[in-house]
Scaffold this motif. Sequence first.
Motif, PDB file in Angstrom:
ATOM      1  N   LEU A  31       0.669  -1.346   0.173  1.00 17.17           N
ATOM      2  CA  LEU A  31       0.119  -0.169  -0.121  1.00 17.17           C
ATOM      3  C   LEU A  31       1.106   1.324   0.020  1.00 17.17           C
ATOM      4  O   LEU A  31      -0.009   2.352  -0.889  1.00 17.17           O
ATOM      5  CB  LEU A  31      -0.360   0.084   1.425  1.00 17.17           C
ATOM      6  N   VAL A  38       2.032   6.424  -6.852  1.00 16.37           N
ATOM      7  CA  VAL A  38       1.285   7.344  -7.544  1.00 16.37           C
ATOM      8  C   VAL A  38       1.202   8.977  -6.764  1.00 16.37           C
ATOM      9  O   VAL A  38       1.108   9.900  -7.844  1.00 16.37           O
ATOM     10  CB  VAL A  38       0.046   7.011  -7.020  1.00 16.37           C
ATOM     11  N   HIS A  51      -0.207  -0.921 -13.282  1.00 18.92           N
ATOM     12  CA  HIS A  51      -1.357  -2.396 -13.331  1.00 18.92           C
ATOM     13  C   HIS A  51      -0.779  -3.262 -12.942  1.00 18.92           C
ATOM     14  O   HIS A  51      -1.112  -4.174 -12.635  1.00 18.92           O
ATOM     15  CB  HIS A  51      -1.597  -1.497 -14.754  1.00 18.92           C
ATOM     16  N   ARG A  58      -1.608  -8.998  -7.272  1.00 21.13           N
ATOM     17  CA  ARG A  58      -1.712 -10.009  -6.640  1.00 21.13           C
ATOM     18  C   ARG A  58      -1.756 -11.594  -7.016  1.00 21.13           C
ATOM     19  O   ARG A  58      -2.192 -11.914  -5.994  1.00 21.13           O
ATOM     20  CB  ARG A  58      -2.712  -9.202  -7.900  1.00 21.13           C
TER      21      ARG A  58
ATOM     22  N   LEU B  30      -8.119   9.958 -15.243  1.00 18.52           N
ATOM     23  CA  LEU B  30      -8.024   9.214 -15.184  1.00 18.52           C
ATOM     24  C   LEU B  30      -6.717   8.630 -13.801  1.00 18.52           C
ATOM     25  O   LEU B  30      -7.155   8.427 -12.799  1.00 18.52           O
ATOM     26  CB  LEU B  30      -7.761   7.672 -16.141  1.00 18.52           C
ATOM     27  N   LEU B  31      -5.658   9.676 -13.987  1.00 16.31           N
ATOM     28  CA  LEU B  31      -4.834   9.623 -13.517  1.00 16.31           C
ATOM     29  C   LEU B  31      -5.335  10.900 -11.546  1.00 16.31           C
ATOM     30  O   LEU B  31      -4.917  10.135 -11.395  1.00 16.31           O
ATOM     31  CB  LEU B  31      -3.758  10.464 -13.815  1.00 16.31           C
ATOM     32  N   VAL B  34      -7.342   8.210 -10.031  1.00 12.90           N
ATOM     33  CA  VAL B  34      -5.986   7.003  -9.299  1.00 12.90           C
ATOM     34  C   VAL B  34      -6.110   7.668  -8.739  1.00 12.90           C
ATOM     35  O   VAL B  34      -5.254   6.954  -7.164  1.00 12.90           O
ATOM     36  CB  VAL B  34      -5.340   6.296 -10.195  1.00 12.90           C
ATOM     37  N   ARG B  35      -5.356   8.860  -8.107  1.00 17.06           N
ATOM     38  CA  ARG B  35      -4.396   9.891  -7.283  1.00 17.06           C
ATOM     39  C   ARG B  35      -5.550   9.851  -6.298  1.00 17.06           C
ATOM     40  O   ARG B  35      -5.385   9.766  -5.435  1.00 17.06           O
ATOM     41  CB  ARG B  35      -3.835  11.206  -7.876  1.00 17.06           C
ATOM     42  N   VAL B  38      -6.315   6.471  -4.652  1.00 17.24           N
ATOM     43  CA  VAL B  38      -5.089   6.664  -3.100  1.00 17.24           C
ATOM     44  C   VAL B  38      -4.944   7.189  -2.265  1.00 17.24           C
ATOM     45  O   VAL B  38      -4.737   6.618  -0.995  1.00 17.24           O
ATOM     46  CB  VAL B  38      -3.714   6.029  -3.575  1.00 17.24           C
ATOM     47  N   GLY B  40      -5.409   9.598   1.656  1.00 23.22           N
ATOM     48  CA  GLY B  40      -6.720   9.176   2.440  1.00 23.22           C
ATOM     49  C   GLY B  40      -6.481   7.881   2.812  1.00 23.22           C
ATOM     50  O   GLY B  40      -5.870   7.148   2.565  1.00 23.22           O
ATOM     51  N   PHE B  42      -6.930   4.137   2.442  1.00 25.55           N
ATOM     52  CA  PHE B  42      -6.664   3.130   1.019  1.00 25.55           C
ATOM     53  C   PHE B  42      -6.426   1.632   1.447  1.00 25.55           C
ATOM     54  O   PHE B  42      -5.204   1.075   2.110  1.00 25.55           O
ATOM     55  CB  PHE B  42      -5.399   3.454   0.403  1.00 25.55           C
ATOM     56  N   THR B  43      -7.063   0.833   1.868  1.00 26.19           N
ATOM     57  CA  THR B  43      -6.773  -0.239   2.275  1.00 26.19           C
ATOM     58  C   THR B  43      -6.586  -1.353   1.294  1.00 26.19           C
ATOM     59  O   THR B  43      -6.581  -0.510  -0.444  1.00 26.19           O
ATOM     60  CB  THR B  43      -8.565  -0.735   3.065  1.00 26.19           C
ATOM     61  N   LEU B  44      -6.842  -2.462   1.389  1.00 25.85           N
ATOM     62  CA  LEU B  44      -6.109  -3.376   0.544  1.00 25.85           C
ATOM     63  C   LEU B  44      -6.916  -4.012  -0.601  1.00 25.85           C
ATOM     64  O   LEU B  44      -6.884  -4.048  -1.437  1.00 25.85           O
ATOM     65  CB  LEU B  44      -5.835  -4.995   1.507  1.00 25.85           C
ATOM     66  N   MET B  47      -7.128  -1.268  -3.230  1.00 22.33           N
ATOM     67  CA  MET B  47      -6.195  -1.784  -3.872  1.00 22.33           C
ATOM     68  C   MET B  47      -5.955  -2.742  -4.788  1.00 22.33           C
ATOM     69  O   MET B  47      -6.154  -1.651  -6.035  1.00 22.33           O
ATOM     70  CB  MET B  47      -4.626  -2.195  -3.289  1.00 22.33           C
ATOM     71  N   TRP B  48      -7.020  -2.928  -4.757  1.00 22.17           N
ATOM     72  CA  TRP B  48      -8.155  -4.224  -5.301  1.00 22.17           C
ATOM     73  C   TRP B  48      -9.077  -4.354  -6.516  1.00 22.17           C
ATOM     74  O   TRP B  48      -8.967  -4.440  -7.438  1.00 22.17           O
ATOM     75  CB  TRP B  48      -7.837  -5.716  -5.252  1.00 22.17           C
ATOM     76  N   LEU B  50      -8.790  -0.570  -6.724  1.00 20.20           N
ATOM     77  CA  LEU B  50      -8.434   0.234  -8.111  1.00 20.20           C
ATOM     78  C   LEU B  50      -7.160  -0.646  -9.252  1.00 20.20           C
ATOM     79  O   LEU B  50      -7.773  -0.879 -10.375  1.00 20.20           O
ATOM     80  CB  LEU B  50      -6.797   0.393  -7.503  1.00 20.20           C
ATOM     81  N   HIS B  51      -7.002  -2.099  -8.994  1.00 23.93           N
ATOM     82  CA  HIS B  51      -6.173  -2.710  -9.977  1.00 23.93           C
ATOM     83  C   HIS B  51      -7.900  -3.019 -10.746  1.00 23.93           C
ATOM     84  O   HIS B  51      -7.155  -3.283 -12.246  1.00 23.93           O
ATOM     85  CB  HIS B  51      -5.748  -4.089  -9.076  1.00 23.93           C
ATOM     86  N   ASP B  52      -8.812  -4.017 -10.627  1.00 23.30           N
ATOM     87  CA  ASP B  52      -9.641  -4.249 -11.383  1.00 23.30           C
ATOM     88  C   ASP B  52     -10.290  -3.217 -12.080  1.00 23.30           C
ATOM     89  O   ASP B  52      -9.940  -2.924 -13.477  1.00 23.30           O
ATOM     90  CB  ASP B  52     -10.807  -4.578 -10.320  1.00 23.30           C
ATOM     91  N   LEU B  54      -8.777  -0.572 -13.250  1.00 23.44           N
ATOM     92  CA  LEU B  54      -7.831  -0.023 -14.076  1.00 23.44           C
ATOM     93  C   LEU B  54      -7.440  -1.095 -15.438  1.00 23.44           C
ATOM     94  O   LEU B  54      -7.356  -0.613 -16.745  1.00 23.44           O
ATOM     95  CB  LEU B  54      -6.295  -0.402 -13.961  1.00 23.44           C
TER      96      LEU B  54
END
Lengths: 107, 107
Positions: A31, A38, A51, A58, B30-31, B34-35, B38, B40, B42-44, B47-48, B50-52, B54
């Motif tokens: 994290l 970022v 990404h 992951r 989009l950038l 993402v910012r 992320v 404040g 931002f948990t696990l 993050m996943w 966010l990955h999905d 992206l």
Amino acid sequence: MQVDIEWSKTEKAIAKLAFDKAYEREINALLGEVREKVSGTFTLQDMWNLHDYLSAKRHDIDGKYDYRYSVLIFVFAQLVREGWLSLNDLDGLDEKKLTRVIALVNM
Amino acid sequence: MQVDIEWSKTEKAIAKLAFDKAYEREINALLGEVREKVSGTFTLQDMWNLHDYLSAKRHDIDGKYDYRYSVLIFVFAQLVREGWLSLNDLDGLDEKKLTRVIALVNM
């Protein structure tokens, strides 16, 4: 690879604690890395790189954190090797298990 | 779906400019997203997620920004519909093309 060994109740508690600790450490580090990547200049290429990085992480994390007693010795060895666990975190496991972990770490 | 229409040199220049502008707007949005995600807490799971997100966006953007003249009218219509282009950005294209874009936007 499997190892058929018995885990006592106390050992199970120690193992679970160590496992969760390693997971938490690795996730928190990840994290932090994402936040770091970022912040500041963050371009389109950085975003696709992030990404790709998350895809790999992951996959890696999903595969690695496998809490089956039959593979736990190998999991712990990998986590120690990668620095997410120290041998101190495994204090209380029986001598045989610790010896195996250490042997695998040094392989 | 293809449209066989001629693009004049001036139209090609206008089209390229509009295309690049839409791309830049969408990427910058989009950038920013993402910012925002992320920053404040931002948990696990974030993050996943966010990955999905992206993964989906990358697929979407890679497919959408197709600069072949045979499909450009459709691309522009989609970009207008999604708000990345305004019809003003297409000023200077011939009447027939604009009419087609508008018709597709309103479909």
